[in-house]
Enzyme design. Structure first.
Site, PDB file in Angstrom:
ATOM      1  N   PRO A  46       0.776  -1.243   0.000  1.00 23.78           N
ATOM      2  CA  PRO A  46       0.000   0.000   0.000  1.00 23.78           C
ATOM      3  C   PRO A  46       0.811   1.300   0.000  1.00 23.78           C
ATOM      4  O   PRO A  46       0.230   2.369  -0.069  1.00 23.78           O
ATOM      5  CB  PRO A  46      -0.816  -0.120   1.287  1.00 23.78           C
ATOM      6  CG  PRO A  46       0.028  -0.957   2.186  1.00 23.78           C
ATOM      7  CD  PRO A  46       0.747  -1.927   1.308  1.00 23.78           C
TER       8      PRO A  46
ATOM      9  N   ASP B 118       2.591   0.966 -11.912  1.00 26.61           N
ATOM     10  CA  ASP B 118       1.425   1.849 -11.827  1.00 26.61           C
ATOM     11  C   ASP B 118       1.731   3.124 -11.042  1.00 26.61           C
ATOM     12  O   ASP B 118       2.749   3.217 -10.357  1.00 26.61           O
ATOM     13  CB  ASP B 118       0.269   1.121 -11.135  1.00 26.61           C
ATOM     14  CG  ASP B 118      -0.343   0.042 -12.010  1.00 26.61           C
ATOM     15  OD1 ASP B 118      -0.065   0.038 -13.218  1.00 26.61           O
ATOM     16  OD2 ASP B 118      -1.096  -0.789 -11.467  1.00 26.61           O
TER      17      ASP B 118
ATOM     18  N   LYS C 177      -2.589   3.922 -14.708  1.00 29.81           N
ATOM     19  CA  LYS C 177      -3.620   3.219 -13.948  1.00 29.81           C
ATOM     20  C   LYS C 177      -3.980   3.977 -12.676  1.00 29.81           C
ATOM     21  O   LYS C 177      -3.907   3.463 -11.570  1.00 29.81           O
ATOM     22  CB  LYS C 177      -3.215   1.787 -13.609  1.00 29.81           C
ATOM     23  CG  LYS C 177      -2.759   0.950 -14.804  1.00 29.81           C
ATOM     24  CD  LYS C 177      -3.802   0.830 -15.880  1.00 29.81           C
ATOM     25  CE  LYS C 177      -4.960  -0.010 -15.454  1.00 29.81           C
ATOM     26  NZ  LYS C 177      -5.990  -0.119 -16.523  1.00 29.81           N
TER      27      LYS C 177
ATOM     28  N   GLY D 109      -0.568  -2.358  -3.835  1.00 29.29           N
ATOM     29  CA  GLY D 109      -1.393  -3.322  -3.119  1.00 29.29           C
ATOM     30  C   GLY D 109      -1.118  -4.740  -3.567  1.00 29.29           C
ATOM     31  O   GLY D 109       0.026  -5.188  -3.622  1.00 29.29           O
TER      32      GLY D 109
ATOM     33  N   MET E 289     -11.039   2.952  -4.325  1.00 31.64           N
ATOM     34  CA  MET E 289     -11.317   3.865  -5.443  1.00 31.64           C
ATOM     35  C   MET E 289     -12.726   4.462  -5.339  1.00 31.64           C
ATOM     36  O   MET E 289     -13.486   4.484  -6.305  1.00 31.64           O
ATOM     37  CB  MET E 289     -11.146   3.130  -6.778  1.00 31.64           C
ATOM     38  CG  MET E 289      -9.746   2.590  -6.993  1.00 31.64           C
ATOM     39  SD  MET E 289      -9.588   1.460  -8.404  1.00 31.64           S
ATOM     40  CE  MET E 289     -10.337  -0.041  -7.728  1.00 31.64           C
TER      41      MET E 289
END
Length: 473
Positions: free
Chosen positions: A224, A247, A269, A301, A382
């Site tokens: 994370p 990403d 992303k 993640g 998200m």
């Protein structure tokens, strides 16, 4: 990084040392080991330096320093007790664009001497930039104990055979695969045990075999944010990668763990921002792997938690490309730990539900009763752009408007920020947060106040009657 670590070739280059006490003697000894030509200026020589002078290993130019002695000098070391002289020498060296080290005065050094671990030709240097010499000594002891004394012989043999290997294997990738395979074989043990004939025989046998450049795609979960949460296996893969597609959510600290000469390709992303389409990412993965490269797909993640990892592995399977999956700590687990909010609790939460905040309409229509159950903690990934709609749907399903909510921004990093409110206030409190953020919804959020431990985190509580947030100390 306060200093750029570099290795200087001092072979037959002139180094000027001002001072000839015990401290200077240590520096002179080190310089001689690097084959430097050492000139000394000092009123008198300590016993160790005098022996070096008598053995004609150094040159004693003068008892007094003069600017003329800086001519044709590669670098300068000043090791005197005269503060004014040290300052004068430093200023002159800067004027003449010379590297200078004034011993025990970091402010007057354009270079510093690191702590050295010598397994020549393998040299490891470490430095704390003068901040923690005792810590540096402990680190050196640990590294010294890990490295066999004969390790340098492995490098020497590799150097002797390097040109032959270059002639045998024509591409850089083939040669890299050969050396990786050799250094992971019993060849190294034979060298360390001084069984050189057996070691060379193994090398020759491996040279005769063709290198099969079989590409591979490896999904690695970066965790994370905190680089310390990257798994050991993840770190090992990043050190082996030929190419890394990463990403936006991968932290800079994790990116720093990638092998230095690996190619890095940013593929975005990030919700709401322009990025490479998923089908193009998949095509790029396949293209690179077909070139025989070890291709790492590095995701924030965990790759299998809203990371579209399955789609990329399906493509690898379809095209007959080898693949691996290295799990990562998903944001829900990392953020839960770093905020002191347990996702489950014997009294308050019997389970946890992870959902994505993107295009989540069907989730609520099909699972309304489950999502409304207060005995489940709900974590929304998200969710920033649809936060208000998600809150309304949850309350329509039956979740209480007073259900505690934590919005965690940049979780597990030093910039972590926690905003505490309740479900009916989401429309107001999201104004105080930015992406990337994670929502934790449920009674377990109340534990944050008593269980928080990550001291760099910032906690804010929404105050309804003032329509503002206040920081909780």
């Amino acid at each position: 990084m306060n200093y750029l670590p570099v290795f200087l070739d001092l072979h037959l280059k002139t180094v000027l040392v001002i001072g000839a006490g015990e401290v200077a003697f240590n520096k002179i000894t080190l310089l001689l080991r690097s084959k430097a030509k050492v000139n000394v200026i000092a009123k008198k020589l300590c016993s160790g330096v005098k022996i070096l002078f008598n053995e004609k290993k150094i040159y004693w130019l003068s008892r007094e320093f003069n600017e003329i002695y800086l001519k044709n000098v590669y670098l300068v070391v000043s090791a005197t007790n005269d503060l004014q002289l040290n300052k004068y020498i430093f200023q002159l060296c800067i004027k003449h664009s010379l590297l200078v080290n004034v011993v025990d005065d970091k402010s007057k050094c354009s270079f510093i001497f690191p702590s050295i671990i010598d397994r020549s030709p393998i040299i490891i240097s470490i430095s704390s930039g003068g901040f923690a010499p005792v810590l540096l000594r402990l680190l050196r002891e640990k590294i010294e104990s890990m490295l066999p004394m004969k390790l340098g012989n492995v490098a020497k043999i590799a150097g002797e055979w390097r040109e032959k290997i270059k002639q045998r294997f024509h591409t850089l990738l083939e040669r890299r695969r050969f050396w990786e395979k050799l250094f992971k074989s019993i060849f190294v043990e034979h060298v360390l045990n001084e069984n050189y004939e057996k070691a060379i025989n193994i090398l020759k046998k491996m040279m005769k075999k063709d290198i099969l450049l079989r590409g591979e795609i490896i999904l690695v979960g970066a965790g994370p944010g905190d680089s310390g949460l990257l798994t050991l296996r993840g770190f090992q893969i990043l050190q082996q990668a030929d190419v890394v597609l990463y990403d936006a959510l991968v932290s800079a600290d994790v990116l720093d763990l990638i092998r230095r000469d690996a190619k890095r390709i940013y593929v975005g992303k990030r919700v709401g921002l322009k990025s490479i389409k998923q089908d193009k990412i998949i095509k790029l993965l396949i293209f690179l792997a077909r070139q025989g490269k070890k291709v790492v797909r590095l995701k924030g993640g965990d790759s299998f938690i809203f990371g579209r990892g399955a789609e990329e592995i399906e493509a690898a399977k379809k095209y007959g490309i080898d693949f691996q999956v290295v799990p990562g700590i998903t944001s829900a687990i990392g953020v839960s730990a770093y905020t002191g909010i347990p996702l489950t609790h014997r009294k308050y939460s019997h389970g946890v539900i992870l959902i994505t905040g993107q295009k989540c309409g069907n989730i609520f229509s099909q699972n309304c009763s489950v999502l409304a159950d207060s005995s489940y903690t709900l974590v929304v990934y998200m969710g920033m752009f649809n936060a208000t709609d998600i809150a309304k749907k949850l309350m329509q399903c039956g979740r209480a408007a007073s259900t505690p909510v934590a919005i965690v921004e940049k979780g597990t990093t030093v910039n972590q920020k926690v905003i505490i409110g309740c479900l009916e206030d989401i429309e107001k409190i999201i104004k105080f947060s930015i992406t990337p953020s994670l929502f934790i919804i449920g009674e377990v959020v109340r534990f944050h106040k008593t269980l928080k431990w990550f001291q760099t985190s910032k906690t804010f509580t929404y105050v309804r009657n003032t329509s503002s947030i206040v920081k909780v100390i």
